[in-house]
Design a protein around this motif. Structure first.
Motif, PDB file in Angstrom:
ATOM      1  N   ILE A   1       0.859  -1.183   0.000  1.00  0.00           N
ATOM      2  CA  ILE A   1       0.000   0.000   0.000  1.00  0.00           C
ATOM      3  C   ILE A   1       0.900   1.239   0.000  1.00  0.00           C
ATOM      4  O   ILE A   1       1.846   1.319   0.808  1.00  0.00           O
ATOM      5  CB  ILE A   1      -0.913  -0.002   1.243  1.00  0.00           C
ATOM      6  N   PRO A   2       0.661   2.204  -0.880  1.00  0.00           N
ATOM      7  CA  PRO A   2       1.520   3.389  -0.883  1.00  0.00           C
ATOM      8  C   PRO A   2       1.369   4.180   0.416  1.00  0.00           C
ATOM      9  O   PRO A   2       0.276   4.267   0.986  1.00  0.00           O
ATOM     10  CB  PRO A   2       1.032   4.185  -2.102  1.00  0.00           C
ATOM     11  N   SER A   3       2.486   4.717   0.885  1.00  0.00           N
ATOM     12  CA  SER A   3       2.480   5.571   2.075  1.00  0.00           C
ATOM     13  C   SER A   3       2.476   7.026   1.607  1.00  0.00           C
ATOM     14  O   SER A   3       3.503   7.560   1.158  1.00  0.00           O
ATOM     15  CB  SER A   3       3.714   5.280   2.937  1.00  0.00           C
ATOM     16  N   VAL A   4       1.305   7.635   1.697  1.00  0.00           N
ATOM     17  CA  VAL A   4       1.103   8.958   1.100  1.00  0.00           C
ATOM     18  C   VAL A   4       1.218  10.035   2.169  1.00  0.00           C
ATOM     19  O   VAL A   4       0.734   9.876   3.296  1.00  0.00           O
ATOM     20  CB  VAL A   4      -0.267   9.024   0.406  1.00  0.00           C
ATOM     21  N   THR A   5       1.883  11.124   1.794  1.00  0.00           N
ATOM     22  CA  THR A   5       1.906  12.332   2.625  1.00  0.00           C
ATOM     23  C   THR A   5       1.310  13.480   1.816  1.00  0.00           C
ATOM     24  O   THR A   5       1.335  13.476   0.571  1.00  0.00           O
ATOM     25  CB  THR A   5       3.341  12.683   3.061  1.00  0.00           C
ATOM     26  N   ALA A   6       0.763  14.452   2.517  1.00  0.00           N
ATOM     27  CA  ALA A   6       0.150  15.611   1.854  1.00  0.00           C
ATOM     28  C   ALA A   6       0.595  16.882   2.577  1.00  0.00           C
ATOM     29  O   ALA A   6       0.617  16.932   3.821  1.00  0.00           O
ATOM     30  CB  ALA A   6      -1.366  15.498   1.869  1.00  0.00           C
ATOM     31  N   THR A   7       0.966  17.886   1.799  1.00  0.00           N
ATOM     32  CA  THR A   7       1.411  19.166   2.377  1.00  0.00           C
ATOM     33  C   THR A   7       0.706  20.311   1.673  1.00  0.00           C
ATOM     34  O   THR A   7       0.264  20.191   0.522  1.00  0.00           O
ATOM     35  CB  THR A   7       2.935  19.345   2.243  1.00  0.00           C
ATOM     36  N   SER A   8       0.600  21.452   2.397  1.00  0.00           N
ATOM     37  CA  SER A   8       0.011  22.668   1.828  1.00  0.00           C
ATOM     38  C   SER A   8       1.022  23.798   1.957  1.00  0.00           C
ATOM     39  O   SER A   8       1.692  23.949   2.985  1.00  0.00           O
ATOM     40  CB  SER A   8      -1.277  23.036   2.582  1.00  0.00           C
ATOM     41  N   ASN A   9       1.147  24.576   0.914  1.00  0.00           N
ATOM     42  CA  ASN A   9       2.060  25.707   0.925  1.00  0.00           C
ATOM     43  C   ASN A   9       1.322  26.930   0.398  1.00  0.00           C
ATOM     44  O   ASN A   9       0.997  26.994  -0.800  1.00  0.00           O
ATOM     45  CB  ASN A   9       3.289  25.417   0.081  1.00  0.00           C
ATOM     46  N   PRO A  10       1.022  27.907   1.248  1.00  0.00           N
ATOM     47  CA  PRO A  10       1.229  27.889   2.702  1.00  0.00           C
ATOM     48  C   PRO A  10       0.101  27.124   3.400  1.00  0.00           C
ATOM     49  O   PRO A  10      -0.803  26.637   2.746  1.00  0.00           O
ATOM     50  CB  PRO A  10       1.189  29.365   3.046  1.00  0.00           C
ATOM     51  N   THR A  11       0.167  27.080   4.719  1.00  0.00           N
ATOM     52  CA  THR A  11      -0.886  26.388   5.468  1.00  0.00           C
ATOM     53  C   THR A  11      -1.991  27.340   5.899  1.00  0.00           C
ATOM     54  O   THR A  11      -3.064  26.893   6.320  1.00  0.00           O
ATOM     55  CB  THR A  11      -0.290  25.709   6.714  1.00  0.00           C
ATOM     56  N   ILE A  12      -1.695  28.659   5.800  1.00  0.00           N
ATOM     57  CA  ILE A  12      -2.700  29.677   6.135  1.00  0.00           C
ATOM     58  C   ILE A  12      -2.705  30.688   5.006  1.00  0.00           C
ATOM     59  O   ILE A  12      -1.651  31.182   4.577  1.00  0.00           O
ATOM     60  CB  ILE A  12      -2.367  30.385   7.463  1.00  0.00           C
ATOM     61  N   ILE A  13      -3.904  31.010   4.501  1.00  0.00           N
ATOM     62  CA  ILE A  13      -4.028  31.996   3.420  1.00  0.00           C
ATOM     63  C   ILE A  13      -5.112  32.990   3.786  1.00  0.00           C
ATOM     64  O   ILE A  13      -5.946  32.758   4.671  1.00  0.00           O
ATOM     65  CB  ILE A  13      -4.371  31.335   2.065  1.00  0.00           C
ATOM     66  N   CYS A  14      -5.035  34.131   3.087  1.00  0.00           N
ATOM     67  CA  CYS A  14      -6.105  35.107   3.212  1.00  0.00           C
ATOM     68  C   CYS A  14      -7.198  34.757   2.219  1.00  0.00           C
ATOM     69  O   CYS A  14      -6.931  34.196   1.151  1.00  0.00           O
ATOM     70  CB  CYS A  14      -5.583  36.520   2.914  1.00  0.00           C
ATOM     71  N   ALA A  15      -8.427  35.082   2.599  1.00  0.00           N
ATOM     72  CA  ALA A  15      -9.543  34.817   1.701  1.00  0.00           C
ATOM     73  C   ALA A  15      -9.254  35.446   0.350  1.00  0.00           C
ATOM     74  O   ALA A  15      -8.824  36.589   0.257  1.00  0.00           O
ATOM     75  CB  ALA A  15     -10.830  35.365   2.291  1.00  0.00           C
ATOM     76  N   GLY A  16      -9.444  34.621  -0.727  1.00  0.00           N
ATOM     77  CA  GLY A  16      -9.180  35.089  -2.071  1.00  0.00           C
ATOM     78  C   GLY A  16      -7.808  34.713  -2.578  1.00  0.00           C
ATOM     79  O   GLY A  16      -7.532  34.845  -3.776  1.00  0.00           O
ATOM     80  N   SER A  17      -6.933  34.253  -1.677  1.00  0.00           N
ATOM     81  CA  SER A  17      -5.603  33.811  -2.097  1.00  0.00           C
ATOM     82  C   SER A  17      -5.615  32.309  -2.395  1.00  0.00           C
ATOM     83  O   SER A  17      -6.591  31.599  -2.126  1.00  0.00           O
ATOM     84  CB  SER A  17      -4.581  34.115  -1.003  1.00  0.00           C
ATOM     85  N   SER A  18      -4.531  31.807  -2.949  1.00  0.00           N
ATOM     86  CA  SER A  18      -4.415  30.388  -3.316  1.00  0.00           C
ATOM     87  C   SER A  18      -3.328  29.720  -2.493  1.00  0.00           C
ATOM     88  O   SER A  18      -2.403  30.378  -2.002  1.00  0.00           O
ATOM     89  CB  SER A  18      -4.094  30.239  -4.807  1.00  0.00           C
ATOM     90  N   ALA A  19      -3.438  28.390  -2.390  1.00  0.00           N
ATOM     91  CA  ALA A  19      -2.406  27.565  -1.769  1.00  0.00           C
ATOM     92  C   ALA A  19      -2.121  26.387  -2.692  1.00  0.00           C
ATOM     93  O   ALA A  19      -2.969  25.986  -3.508  1.00  0.00           O
ATOM     94  CB  ALA A  19      -2.843  27.067  -0.400  1.00  0.00           C
ATOM     95  N   THR A  20      -0.943  25.824  -2.586  1.00  0.00           N
ATOM     96  CA  THR A  20      -0.558  24.663  -3.393  1.00  0.00           C
ATOM     97  C   THR A  20      -0.543  23.420  -2.508  1.00  0.00           C
ATOM     98  O   THR A  20       0.169  23.387  -1.491  1.00  0.00           O
ATOM     99  CB  THR A  20       0.819  24.859  -4.027  1.00  0.00           C
ATOM    100  N   LEU A  21      -1.344  22.437  -2.894  1.00  0.00           N
ATOM    101  CA  LEU A  21      -1.387  21.166  -2.176  1.00  0.00           C
ATOM    102  C   LEU A  21      -0.536  20.155  -2.949  1.00  0.00           C
ATOM    103  O   LEU A  21      -0.672  20.020  -4.172  1.00  0.00           O
ATOM    104  CB  LEU A  21      -2.819  20.652  -2.050  1.00  0.00           C
ATOM    105  N   THR A  22       0.338  19.430  -2.236  1.00  0.00           N
ATOM    106  CA  THR A  22       1.259  18.488  -2.882  1.00  0.00           C
ATOM    107  C   THR A  22       1.177  17.129  -2.199  1.00  0.00           C
ATOM    108  O   THR A  22       1.219  17.041  -0.957  1.00  0.00           O
ATOM    109  CB  THR A  22       2.708  18.991  -2.824  1.00  0.00           C
ATOM    110  N   GLY A  23       1.050  16.074  -3.028  1.00  0.00           N
ATOM    111  CA  GLY A  23       1.054  14.710  -2.507  1.00  0.00           C
ATOM    112  C   GLY A  23       2.343  13.987  -2.901  1.00  0.00           C
ATOM    113  O   GLY A  23       2.958  14.300  -3.920  1.00  0.00           O
ATOM    114  N   SER A  24       2.771  13.044  -2.076  1.00  0.00           N
ATOM    115  CA  SER A  24       3.952  12.238  -2.397  1.00  0.00           C
ATOM    116  C   SER A  24       3.747  10.823  -1.875  1.00  0.00           C
ATOM    117  O   SER A  24       2.923  10.580  -0.989  1.00  0.00           O
ATOM    118  CB  SER A  24       5.213  12.852  -1.781  1.00  0.00           C
ATOM    119  N   GLY A  25       4.522   9.879  -2.468  1.00  0.00           N
ATOM    120  CA  GLY A  25       4.464   8.484  -2.023  1.00  0.00           C
ATOM    121  C   GLY A  25       3.622   7.578  -2.893  1.00  0.00           C
ATOM    122  O   GLY A  25       3.578   6.362  -2.650  1.00  0.00           O
TER     123      GLY A  25
END
Length: 365
Positions: free
Chosen positions: A233-257
């Motif tokens: 079974i793949p061991s998946v991790t997930a991260t957000s960059n950044p973890t806090i944003i202002c309303a209307g801004s974007s964040a990048t979510l990244t998966g690995s594994g």
């Protein structure tokens, strides 16, 4: 002479010699064999105690026997001779097999008793080990001296079953099950696990080769192997960059594994995705390996801080040159006034000319 006696008469008595005879033959035979017994001598005629009147007789006694021949010569004189013929018994053989019915590829120990020496088709001795590939009759000759006897034993060979083994599916993800199926026999035993049955369910944690022993109704066995591949079974991790944003801004979510990824909410696909939530959101991701195995769901929290709704007032809104006014902001947690880079909820200004003040309110970032 005596007076008055008659004349003397001489009588001649001829004495003939008895006829001479010799009887010849072997001294002993084996039971079931035939011997020839012959007589020679001066008689003109011969009579055996068997009733024969020939000079030679063929005899096959079943036990030691005394034979007598009587000879009569030309003078009628009679003589007799005897000859004993010893009959030796044949060996009484007993042949046994450790298994008279075997499975193909197995061996049987064949043993014989009842004689002094033994001869088989391919060996000598009282025991032989045989591994016939088909039902076979074995013959042994036992001998006691010159007397022999034969005995046979049949070793029946039963064929081994033609066993097949399959796995459905042939590859699983760790934690899943597969069905192993055997055919071609009557009963089945699988290992590892000592499982019984033509069909068994298995849940190995690693790639495993299973061996099945199939047994026919005659008790013969055969084996077959099947390999069941277990993909991790793949061991998946997930991260957000950044973890806090202002309303209307974007964040990048990244998966690995894993190889591919599915994000929710939104059923978005990709190793990296851009999101612009309007409120704090918990995102989940499921990763899938190249073998098709899916990971447990991983989650991350993306905090959305709202944009402050700022208001600004001046008290008073008009002043005389040289006077002051108080500027007051609301709707945020920190404030910066320009011109002047003044800070605070309230600030006192003394502009020399009519001035437009700009208030920047901030909630964190």
């Amino acid at each position: 002479s005596t007076c008055g006696a008659g004349p003397r008469v001489a009588i001649s008595v001829t004495v003939n010699t008895l006829p001479t005879m010799t009887v010849s033959s072997v001294n002993a035979i084996c039971n079931g064999s035939t011997a020839t017994m012959s007589v020679a001598g001066t008689p003109l005629s011969y009579t055996w105690n068997t009733g024969a009147t020939t000079t030679s007789i063929a005899i096959s006694p079943s036990a030691t026997t005394v034979y007598t021949v009587t000879g009569t010569d030309i003078n009628g004189c009679v003589s007799s001779k005897t000859k004993t013929l010893t009959v030796n018994a044949l060996p009484s053989l007993t042949v046994t097999g450790s298994d008279i019915t075997i499975c193909k590829g197995n061996a049987s120990i064949v043993a014989v008793t009842g004689a002094n020496t033994y001869t088989w088709a391919t060996a000598t001795g009282s025991t032989i080990v045989v591994t016939p590939t088909a039902t076979t009759i074995y013959t042994v000759t036992g001998a006691n001296g010159s007397c022999t006897n034969t005995k046979t034993i049949s070793i029946t060979v039963n064929s081994n079953p033609t066993v097949t083994a399959v796995s459905s599916p042939t590859a699983i993800c760790a934690g899943a099950s597969a069905t192993l199926t055997g055919s071609g026999a009557s009963t089945y035993t699988w290992s590892p696990g000592a499982l019984n049955g033509s069909t068994v369910a298995v849940t190995p944690t690693v790639t495993t080769t299973y061996t099945v022993v199939g047994t026919s109704t005659l008790g013969c066995t055969n084996t077959k192997t099947v390999t069941l591949t277990v993909n991790s079974i793949p061991s998946v991790t997930a991260t957000s960059n950044p973890t806090i944003i202002c309303a209307g801004s974007s964040a990048t979510l990244t998966g690995s594994g894993a190889s591919t990824y599915t994000w929710n909410p939104g059923a978005l696909s990709g190793t990296t995705i851009a999101v612009t939530p309007t409120a704090t959101t918990i995102y989940s991701v499921v990763g899938t390996s190249t073998a098709g195995c899916t990971s447990p769901t991983r989650t991350l929290n993306l905090t959305v801080t709202p944009i402050p709704t700022v208001s600004a007032v001046s008290s008073p809104t008009a002043i005389c040159a040289g006077s002051s006014a108080t500027l007051t902001g609301s709707g945020a947690t920190s404030y910066t006034w320009n011109p002047g880079a003044l800070t605070g909820t309230t600030t006192v200004v003394t502009p020399t000319a009519t001035t437009i003040y700009t208030l920047t309110g901030a909630n964190g970032s």
